[in-house]
Design an enzyme around this catalytic site. Sequence first.
Site, PDB file in Angstrom:
ATOM      1  N   TYR A 109     -73.117  29.322 -27.123  1.00 30.02           N
ATOM      2  CA  TYR A 109     -71.927  30.175 -27.060  1.00 30.02           C
ATOM      3  C   TYR A 109     -71.248  29.998 -25.698  1.00 30.02           C
ATOM      4  CZ  TYR A 109     -69.208  34.496 -26.982  1.00 30.02           C
ATOM      5  OH  TYR A 109     -68.200  35.409 -26.880  1.00 30.02           O
ATOM      6  N   ARG A 146     -79.848  56.647 -19.823  1.00 28.97           N
ATOM      7  CA  ARG A 146     -79.928  55.205 -19.531  1.00 28.97           C
ATOM      8  C   ARG A 146     -81.324  54.704 -19.869  1.00 28.97           C
ATOM      9  NH1 ARG A 146     -81.310  54.136 -14.735  1.00 28.97           N
ATOM     10  NH2 ARG A 146     -79.717  55.390 -13.717  1.00 28.97           N
ATOM     11  N   LYS A 195     -72.264  40.656 -34.183  1.00 25.24           N
ATOM     12  CA  LYS A 195     -71.996  39.734 -35.288  1.00 25.24           C
ATOM     13  C   LYS A 195     -72.706  40.235 -36.563  1.00 25.24           C
ATOM     14  CE  LYS A 195     -70.059  37.738 -31.808  1.00 25.24           C
ATOM     15  NZ  LYS A 195     -70.749  36.753 -30.992  1.00 25.24           N
ATOM     16  N   ASP A 219     -81.521  32.376 -29.173  1.00 26.91           N
ATOM     17  CA  ASP A 219     -80.406  33.208 -29.619  1.00 26.91           C
ATOM     18  C   ASP A 219     -80.334  33.069 -31.137  1.00 26.91           C
ATOM     19  OD1 ASP A 219     -77.892  34.121 -30.436  1.00 26.91           O
ATOM     20  OD2 ASP A 219     -76.876  33.475 -28.598  1.00 26.91           O
TER      21      ASP A 219
END
Length: 387
Positions: free
Chosen positions: A108, A56, A205, A180
């Site tokens: 978004y 992690r 994306k 973003d």
Amino acid sequence: MTQLRDDDAHHGFSTRAVHAGQGPDLMSGAVMTPIYQTSTYVQEGLGKHKGYEYARTQNPTREALERCVASLEGGTHGFAFGSGLAALDTTLKLLSAGDHVISGENIYGGSHRLMERVYGRLGLSFTFVDMRDPEHVARAITPATRMVYGETPTNPMMFLADLEAIGHITQARGLLFVVDNTFATPFFQQPLRLGADLVLHSTTKYLNGHSDMVGGLLVTARDDLAERIGFLQNAAGGVPGPMDCWLCLRGLKTLPLRMRQHDAAGRDLAAWLTTHPKVQKVYYPGLPDHPQHALARRQMRGFGGMISIELGDAALARRVVERTRVFALAESLGGVESLIGHPASMTHASVPLPLRQAMGLTDSLVRLSCGIEDVADLKADLEQALG
Ligand SMILES: *Cc1c(COP(=O)(O)O)cnc(C)c1O
């Protein structure tokens, strides 16, 4: 948290897309970064290890990805997450209850939902403004404001925000400016160079570009921010697995090639669509009649493959998205394959209706993600679907 090495910074963008943050594997000489599919690392003695304790916290495959994207964005620290929204979740955790965020209103849908329906309940407050005018940001600032968040170009309206102008406002007020950059990618636009403190990506994306994983990434050039994000990445643990990091690393190598082709297809199709009798309006920043075309030319190196079209008729919009054959009807964007979508009922269904109406996100709006297929085939496909 992964910090970039100095030697990566000297090379051009395409060289860094292939190499930055990656070297041959130290054990075997493998040219490509191995997928370190492990949860833990052996310790020779108590506290004696190679810098890796638990996956992690640290994973070599993830670190290669983080360094590579940090380099491409012109930052120094990268942080990978299990999704774009997990990256936003960590970004919002930089704040405390009582803090105020100014966000672009056309963001978004899932980002809007996370802000309003999750962090709204936990004590953050949000004001959503039309970021086409930087003055709207300046006017929304309150004594509690800590962060300004925006996308440019926006999804799906292709509105632009003047990053330099907003950066001046946030710097003067000591506010955190988060951008973003999923739509433009660092190949076309580098927000850190224009005044942003933090860049966010849905690597799902364009950065991965092959529609075969879900991921997110944060990049900054500020050591203080990096330290806090690194703490949160480990403390909350929204990290991606090594296989998905490896897929994204592989995708990144062709980012410049893919973006050039997405851009060529976008320009060609957008210009052609403006001449089509069934299309009332084409939203594409590369068109000379886009209201912010001059700004697009100033802050972007290209315009990409995202186009929205207003058909003026919801039934026609439905027919078109169901009739294309090369363009697949699906959520998401930015892959090698072309996709078509209906934002009002798909990606932006979670945005409240009055907000959708205010920004022109109608039921007759169709969004195209132009892939890297032959442009002639994409055109023919849209022609038959519109006809
Ligand atoms: C898809 C997307 C997100 C969310 O990313 P996920 O990887 O789906 O969590 C955020 N911003 C933009 C612009 C997006 O397109």
